[in-house]
Write an enzyme that holds these catalytic residues in place. Structure first.
Site, mmCIF file in Angstrom:
data_model
loop_
_atom_site.group_PDB
_atom_site.id
_atom_site.type_symbol
_atom_site.label_atom_id
_atom_site.label_comp_id
_atom_site.label_asym_id
_atom_site.label_seq_id
_atom_site.Cartn_x
_atom_site.Cartn_y
_atom_site.Cartn_z
ATOM 1 N N ARG A 174 31.928 55.010 33.519
ATOM 2 C CA ARG A 174 32.480 55.915 34.531
ATOM 3 C C ARG A 174 33.013 57.183 33.866
ATOM 4 N NH1 ARG A 174 32.985 50.764 36.686
ATOM 5 N NH2 ARG A 174 31.529 50.635 38.451
ATOM 6 N N ASP A 203 26.416 51.381 33.898
ATOM 7 C CA ASP A 203 26.774 51.204 35.306
ATOM 8 C C ASP A 203 26.082 52.294 36.103
ATOM 9 O OD1 ASP A 203 28.368 50.466 37.756
ATOM 10 O OD2 ASP A 203 29.438 49.285 36.255
ATOM 11 N N HIS A 276 24.471 47.669 40.131
ATOM 12 C CA HIS A 276 25.124 48.665 39.266
ATOM 13 C C HIS A 276 24.111 49.267 38.288
ATOM 14 C CE1 HIS A 276 29.212 48.193 40.713
ATOM 15 N NE2 HIS A 276 29.097 46.889 40.620
ATOM 16 N N ASP A 338 27.250 41.278 39.159
ATOM 17 C CA ASP A 338 28.217 41.376 40.255
ATOM 18 C C ASP A 338 27.775 42.380 41.312
ATOM 19 O OD1 ASP A 338 28.606 43.348 38.188
ATOM 20 O OD2 ASP A 338 30.392 44.008 39.260
ATOM 21 N N GLU A 339 28.311 42.213 42.493
ATOM 22 C CA GLU A 339 28.226 43.187 43.594
ATOM 23 C C GLU A 339 26.793 43.666 43.849
ATOM 24 O OE1 GLU A 339 32.691 45.121 43.441
ATOM 25 O OE2 GLU A 339 31.162 46.026 42.148
ATOM 26 N N TRP A 405 36.417 37.258 38.177
ATOM 27 C CA TRP A 405 37.149 38.504 38.416
ATOM 28 C C TRP A 405 37.644 38.648 39.848
ATOM 29 C CZ3 TRP A 405 36.125 42.672 41.688
ATOM 30 C CH2 TRP A 405 34.899 42.637 42.380
ATOM 31 N N TRP A 480 38.936 49.467 33.802
ATOM 32 C CA TRP A 480 37.883 50.226 34.454
ATOM 33 C C TRP A 480 38.341 51.677 34.568
ATOM 34 C CZ3 TRP A 480 33.492 47.599 34.919
ATOM 35 C CH2 TRP A 480 33.552 46.209 34.978
ATOM 36 N N THR A 481 37.427 52.618 34.384
ATOM 37 C CA THR A 481 37.855 54.010 34.188
ATOM 38 C C THR A 481 37.364 54.969 35.272
ATOM 39 O OG1 THR A 481 35.957 54.486 32.746
ATOM 40 C CG2 THR A 481 37.981 53.672 31.697
ATOM 41 N N GLU A 482 37.136 54.467 36.491
ATOM 42 C CA GLU A 482 36.771 55.381 37.568
ATOM 43 C C GLU A 482 37.752 56.543 37.680
ATOM 44 O OE1 GLU A 482 35.125 51.392 39.138
ATOM 45 O OE2 GLU A 482 36.693 52.101 37.807
#
Length: 761
Positions: A174, A203, A276, A338-339, A405, A480-482
């Site tokens: 990110r 990602d 992702h 994930d997701e 998570w 996480w670095t959003e």
């Protein structure tokens, strides 16, 4: 007796022994707290003519590291040499057979010298980190300190970790962080006795690792033209004009891996599939099922574009993971999992054919098929797969390690199935969450995980059997670095929460004590962080304002996580100073009030924090309220608790939330009451921009049969609407707010309407 049973027995024995020793090892101010310790009344003075020795070649590197570490602050050029016995005025590192685990150590300090014993160089290295904390905090300075002596208290310590896996994660997709920062990050982990660094390299927002076979992964996938400003889920997201770009060459990755190995830290790469994957698909769109152009995402969240479960895709991934495996000697490769939005799979004729061929009946089974194929690729490279807990859906590879998570449930399920588990629940140990609700906190993704919340997390659920608990090999924090763009912001989010997690993973859980940690060892750590020039958060000292309805009164309370913290407050919205009222007891709020508070930190000599809460003891406070829709999430009591959310950062707990439906609330005022104004709060006002209603209407009635419109407004703008009208006596009020409902955003298929208060005057 197997190894794990032996270590459990040994740890219990050492714990019993430690309880007989006085004074308690809290006086040592070492974090994480050692398993057993006794403190003497004397000390050892480190001087310019002290020596550092080692007894075996594999201990030499640790001895050299200590000499290098001491050189900058002390100015001493301490000699390092091999010696079998401990000599006077020396620090000796010895690899010997001792009854501790492979990472355990014994540390002895007497007036004559220091001796660290361990079974391995790793144990010696962790012993050195404890020795480091026995020295004055000034030892952390990288500049010379003019100090006559460096006193180390006389101690006897026996120590070993509780968990074999003590991990910390860093997202560089990110926002990209250079090699120099990554090395500092590894140094911080080593200081706190973490032994795993998970490097989240890919990602939707960027591909950060060079792959020789597929150069477009970095030529195209490593760059995005801009980034969302504000929050990615804001009602009207805006973008900056700043390109984000960067990746690590293979030489840089090898350098980082070697750097970590020298600090006894295993580096685990994460290459996230099949979701992702926007950055990968931007470079190679043919890997999707639709094979259309895809962009590197400037927003954060979850996206439809995913890898297609085709043979050419698995062949592509085989090459990628082969190059990754050659760079990282770790036994693990993290594959994400994930997701995954499965819409494109369900629309694909190829996937429908695949499902028929393999008797797959659900999209979750397609995901399981994909993950198992990738797991086989990783297994053939001699590695073990780690995946986020979604890989349990539809069936999972036999030897996969599960990283839980979304909470603890996935980890519990996996442990019951016999899979090794790494706990990483976002509610506790995601360090991109806020640390307090004070308005001087920098932007975070959402949620709240205070220092105390991190410290009190327990990775092994008590309701699991001892055999099931043994499958939980440890836990891992995540950064996480959003919304974390700079190293200084990253430091703020890490410290001191990193130390709280370190103690959870290293120390015996029966020895943990929040009061011991917060009152004795945390202050010592904070001084050490100051010497390291870290941008440390003092969030645990900051005020926490809450309120409750007591009869007809609204009562406010102000506390801090750190006991004994002096708190100063004002009731007029002005900034508190040391001349303001000091909080002593709960406050009865009689009028609409913006309560503000700050805390005094004596070690800093200044006030910290900016806690604000607007409170209103209005006419509907605590009255019966009926919602026409049962679709609301969150308690209806949030609508009438006397708190407005607009002067705090966003927290979902402040609101009743209406998904794809409207607010229609009827309030019973108990008796005919004169009213002339309603305030409706529907936006956070801080760090988020929530979707406003399209229309608000207030109606009054005496019998709930005949309703009179009192006020209404179209297209209101937040964070709050004030609807005033001529005074009227009514028993019932109906408040209607229309949700716009429409959304073209796949991440928000149904627009939520957030309502935090309906205040009546």
């Amino acid at each position: 007796m197997n190894q794990s049973v032996f270590y459990t027995f040994l740890q219990s024995s050492l714990l019993l022994f430690s309880l007989l020793l006085t004074p308690l090892c809290a006086a040592l101010q070492i974090t994480p707290k050692p398993l057993s310790a006794s403190v003497g009344n004397d000390h050892f003075n480190l001087t310019h003519d002290s020596k550092i020795t080692f007894n075996q070649q594999q201990a030499q590197s640790v001895a050299q590291q200590l000499a290098t570490f001491l050189r900058s602050p002390t100015g001493y050029q301490l000699p390092v040499s091999q010696a079998d016995s401990t000599t006077k005025n020396s620090i000796a590192f010895k690899i010997v057979d001792i009854p501790l685990s492979q990472e355990g150590y014994a540390l002895s300090v007497t007036p004559e010298g220091v001796e660290i014993q361990a079974n391995t160089a790793t144990g010696l290295f962790w012993g050195m980190q404890s020795l480091r904390q026995l020295l004055p905090a000034e030892i952390e300075s990288r500049m010379p300190i003019n100090q006559a002596n460096w006193a180390i208290p006389a101690v006897e310590i026996k120590d070993q970790p509780r968990f074999s896996y003590r991990g910390m994660h860093l997202d560089v997709s990110r926002h990209f962080f250079d090699v120099a920062f990554v090395k500092r990050y590894i140094d911080w982990l080593a200081m706190h006795k973490f032994n795993v660094f998970q490097w989240h390299l890919t990602d939707d927002q960027g591909w950060r690792i060079a792959i020789d076979a597929y150069p477009k992964l970095t030529e195209i996938g490593a760059t995005r033209p801009h980034t969302v400003v504000g929050h990615t889920y804001d009602y009207q997201p805006l973008f900056d004009n700043k390109t984000v770009s960067g990746f690590y060459t293979k030489a840089q990755i090898k350098d980082v891996v070697e750097y970590a190995q020298a600090r006894h830290i295993e580096v685990i790469p994460e290459i996230d599939i099949p979701g992702h994957s926007s950055a990968m698909l931007a470079a190679y769109p043919e890997l999707s099922c639709h094979q259309l152009a895809v962009k590197v995402q400037p927003q954060f969240g979850i996206f439809e574009d995913v890898l297609c479960p085709r043979e050419d895709v698995f062949a592509f991934l085989g090459v990628v993971y082969k190059e990754v495996a050659e760079l990282f000697p770790s036994q693990y490769i993290h594959i994400g999992g994930d997701e995954v939005i499965k819409k494109q799979w369900l629309e694909s004729p190829e996937v429908k054919k695949l499902m028929q061929q393999h008797q797959l009946t659900t999209p979750e089974q397609v995901q399981s098929y994909f993950i198992k194929r990738v797991a086989k690729i990783v297994q053939n490279l001699g590695k073990t797969v780690i995946g986020w807990d979604e890989i349990l859906e539809g069936g999972v590879a036999d030897d996969a390690v599960i990283m839980s998570w979304r909470g603890t449930e996935g980890g519990i399920q996996a442990a019951k199935m016999g899979h090794q588990v790494i706990m990483s629940p976002y509610q506790y140990i995601y360090f991109d969450a806020y640390q307090s609700r004070n308005l001087d906190e920098p932007k975070a993704i959402h949620g709240l995980s205070s220092l105390k919340n991190v410290y009190q997390y327990e990775p092994q659920p008590s309701h699991l059997s001892a055999e099931q608990q043994a499958f939980i090999i440890g836990a891992q924090g995540a950064l996480w670095t959003e919304y974390i763009k700079t190293p200084r912001h990253a430091e703020y989010m890490l410290f001191p929460r990193l130390s709280a997690l370190a103690e959870t993973l290293w120390s015996n859980k029966t020895q943990k004590s929040w009061s011991d940690y917060s009152q004795y060892r945390l202050p010592a750590l904070l001084k050490r962080y100051q010497q390291m020039h870290l941008n440390t958060a003092y969030s645990s000292h900051k005020p926490i304002i809450s309120s409750e309805i007591n009869g007809q009164q609204l009562v406010a309370t102000i506390i801090s996580e750190i006991a004994g913290t002096a708190i100063y407050y004002t009731l007029d919205g002005s900034e508190p100073t040391l001349q303001s009222q000091q909080y002593q007891k709960p406050l009865v709020i009689t009028d609409e009030t913006q309560l503000r508070a700050r805390s005094y930190v004596s070690d800093l000599g200044q006030l910290v924090g900016d806690a604000r809460l607007t409170l209103s003891p209005h006419l509907a406070l605590g009255k019966e309220i009926t919602l026409a829709s049962l679709a609301a999430e969150g308690s209806a009591t949030k609508l009438q608790d006397g708190q407005f959310a607009y002067d705090q950062f966003y927290s979902v707990d402040d609101y009743a939330i209406f998904y794809d439906t409207d607010l229609e609330a009827v309030i019973d005022l108990d008796a005919s009451t004169q009213v002339q104004q309603v305030k409706l709060g529907f936006d956070s006002g801080r760090h988020r921009q929530l979707h406003p209603p399209t229309h608000i209407q207030v109606l009054g009635s005496s019998d709930k049969q005949q309703w009179q419109t009192l006020a209404e407004v179209n297209n209101p703008r937040g964070p709050m609407s004030v609807l005033s009208f001529a005074p009227v006596s009514v028993r019932f009020l109906k408040v209607v707010a229309i949700n716009s409902k429409q959304s073209d955003d796949i991440q928000i298929p149904k627009l939520p309407l957030y309502i935090d208060e309906i205040a009546v005057y």
